[in-house]
Design an enzyme around this catalytic site. Structure first.
Site, PDB file in Angstrom:
ATOM      1  N   ARG A 196       0.863  -1.265   0.029  1.00 47.07           N
ATOM      2  CA  ARG A 196       0.104  -0.107   0.057  1.00 47.07           C
ATOM      3  C   ARG A 196       0.750   1.154   0.157  1.00 47.07           C
ATOM      4  O   ARG A 196       0.443   2.345  -0.718  1.00 47.07           O
ATOM      5  CB  ARG A 196      -1.003  -0.028   1.289  1.00 47.07           C
ATOM      6  CG  ARG A 196      -1.927   1.032   1.344  1.00 47.07           C
ATOM      7  CD  ARG A 196      -2.589   1.702  -0.018  1.00 47.07           C
ATOM      8  NE  ARG A 196      -2.840   0.626  -0.717  1.00 47.07           N
ATOM      9  CZ  ARG A 196      -3.459   0.728  -2.136  1.00 47.07           C
ATOM     10  NH1 ARG A 196      -2.965   1.583  -2.851  1.00 47.07           N
ATOM     11  NH2 ARG A 196      -3.860  -0.572  -2.765  1.00 47.07           N
ATOM     12  N   GLU A 240       1.882  40.283  -9.344  1.00 48.01           N
ATOM     13  CA  GLU A 240       0.572  39.688  -9.744  1.00 48.01           C
ATOM     14  C   GLU A 240      -0.339  41.034 -10.126  1.00 48.01           C
ATOM     15  O   GLU A 240      -0.351  42.092  -9.322  1.00 48.01           O
ATOM     16  CB  GLU A 240      -0.279  38.871  -8.814  1.00 48.01           C
ATOM     17  CG  GLU A 240      -1.654  38.310  -9.068  1.00 48.01           C
ATOM     18  CD  GLU A 240      -2.397  37.763  -7.990  1.00 48.01           C
ATOM     19  OE1 GLU A 240      -2.295  36.467  -7.855  1.00 48.01           O
ATOM     20  OE2 GLU A 240      -2.853  38.608  -7.177  1.00 48.01           O
ATOM     21  N   ASP A 264      -3.392  37.587 -13.752  1.00 41.70           N
ATOM     22  CA  ASP A 264      -4.458  36.895 -13.021  1.00 41.70           C
ATOM     23  C   ASP A 264      -5.887  36.883 -13.372  1.00 41.70           C
ATOM     24  O   ASP A 264      -6.458  37.969 -13.682  1.00 41.70           O
ATOM     25  CB  ASP A 264      -4.393  37.203 -11.570  1.00 41.70           C
ATOM     26  CG  ASP A 264      -4.967  36.237 -10.563  1.00 41.70           C
ATOM     27  OD1 ASP A 264      -5.032  35.026 -10.837  1.00 41.70           O
ATOM     28  OD2 ASP A 264      -5.631  36.657  -9.799  1.00 41.70           O
ATOM     29  N   LYS A 310       0.235  24.782  -4.614  1.00 42.58           N
ATOM     30  CA  LYS A 310      -0.749  24.200  -3.896  1.00 42.58           C
ATOM     31  C   LYS A 310      -0.801  22.600  -4.278  1.00 42.58           C
ATOM     32  O   LYS A 310      -0.870  21.892  -5.052  1.00 42.58           O
ATOM     33  CB  LYS A 310      -2.111  24.688  -4.832  1.00 42.58           C
ATOM     34  CG  LYS A 310      -2.434  26.137  -4.708  1.00 42.58           C
ATOM     35  CD  LYS A 310      -3.429  26.539  -5.842  1.00 42.58           C
ATOM     36  CE  LYS A 310      -3.758  27.850  -5.518  1.00 42.58           C
ATOM     37  NZ  LYS A 310      -4.927  28.311  -6.610  1.00 42.58           N
ATOM     38  N   LYS A 335       1.892  39.615  -4.470  1.00 43.63           N
ATOM     39  CA  LYS A 335       0.364  39.757  -4.961  1.00 43.63           C
ATOM     40  C   LYS A 335      -0.632  40.770  -4.558  1.00 43.63           C
ATOM     41  O   LYS A 335      -0.018  41.869  -3.792  1.00 43.63           O
ATOM     42  CB  LYS A 335      -0.168  38.044  -4.330  1.00 43.63           C
ATOM     43  CG  LYS A 335       0.507  36.990  -4.656  1.00 43.63           C
ATOM     44  CD  LYS A 335      -0.020  35.648  -4.178  1.00 43.63           C
ATOM     45  CE  LYS A 335      -0.891  35.282  -5.364  1.00 43.63           C
ATOM     46  NZ  LYS A 335      -1.814  33.889  -5.179  1.00 43.63           N
TER      47      LYS A 335
END
Length: 281
Positions: free
Chosen positions: A102, A200, A221, A137, A169
């Site tokens: 597994r 961004e 973006d 992410k 950002k």
């Protein structure tokens, strides 16, 4: 694989994975049903078409548990595979094969799913100059493996962590009173010349300010393909162009056709389904 994933990091991940899976008492099912001296041969078999990734990690998982196991890979990472294909043959203690199964497959199925989805995005933009890249992410503690899988699928890696590069950002700009130039210059003056700065923007009228501040990369973006094309024309080679947001297999070709250099896709790591692989005796 070993040139990208440090051995110490792989061994640490395997140790944690087996500690999680074995619990306090080990594989009580196998211990109570299989004799210690029994040996077997098993095969890792594909149940789906895809791009394989993690074959050496699977080998390392079996050998981590039992260094007497013989593992013969029939494919290398990055190869396209078909349902029913044997990917590896493993011979050794039956108990060890069952207990390591597994953990080995968890890594392989997950990473092969990422490489397969990445390959779909790369294929979808063939003929353009754009490159598919991942994001941060990723699942906690699995980033190095997932980013490796993106490369195996033909994609490219974005920054590995927060210390790799500066990515300014909208919230960073808001924290500086909305002043794009001030924010970018502050970052540039704080870092050495080797550190790249990405900014961004979600409006075309922010581009000139970002470049004036010293941005190396403009992250466009959530723009439409037409807005992206206009942005690329406005940037005119003064910075690298990266598109982000609203990217899927239905939209990525049009995004690539806008002329951007990179297309960042979060879903290739956070939403890629597993590739179905199995261990057959």
């Amino acid at each position: 694989m070993h040139s990208f994933i440090p051995t110490s990091m792989l061994q640490s991940a395997l140790q944690a994975a087996f500690a999680e899976d074995l619990g306090g008492y080990g594989d009580i099912t196998t211990m109570s049903t299989v004799s210690a001296d029994q040996t077997s041969t098993a095969h890792i078999v594909a149940r789906q078409d895809g791009i394989v990734c993690g074959i050496e990690i699977a080998e390392a998982a079996f050998l981590f548990l039992d260094d007497k196991i013989q593992f013969k890979a029939h494919v290398a990472d990055g190869k396209k595979i078909t349902a029913g294909q044997k990917l590896a043959t493993i011979t050794g203690s039956t108990a060890s094969l069952l207990t390591a199964e597994r953990v080995a497959l968890n890594f392989m199925c997950h990473l092969s799913g990422i490489s397969t989805m990445t390959g779909q995005y790369v294929d979808a933009i063939q003929g353009s100059n754009a490159k598919i890249t991942c994001t941060r992410k990723t699942r906690p503690l699995l980033r190095v493996f997932e980013k490796y899988a993106v490369r195996v699928g033909g994609g490219h890696n974005h920054r590995f962590n927060l210390s790799d590069a500066i990515l300014i950002k909208d919230n960073h700009i808001a924290a500086n009173g909305g002043d794009v130039i001030k924010t970018v210059r502050s970052a540039k003056e704080s870092m050495g010349h080797m550190v790249r700065i990405s900014v961004e923007v979600d409006r075309i009228d922010q581009i000139d300010a970002a470049i004036a501040g010293g941005a190396d990369v403009i992250l466009l973006d959530n723009m439409s393909p037409q807005e992206l094309k206009q942005s690329v024309q406005k940037i005119a080679g003064r910075a690298v162009c990266e598109a982000s947001g609203g990217v899927n297999l239905q939209t990525v070709a049009a995004i690539a056709a806008s002329g951007v250099d990179f297309i960042s896709v979060g879903r290739i790591t956070h939403s890629a389904p597993w590739l179905d692989l199995a261990l057959d005796f």
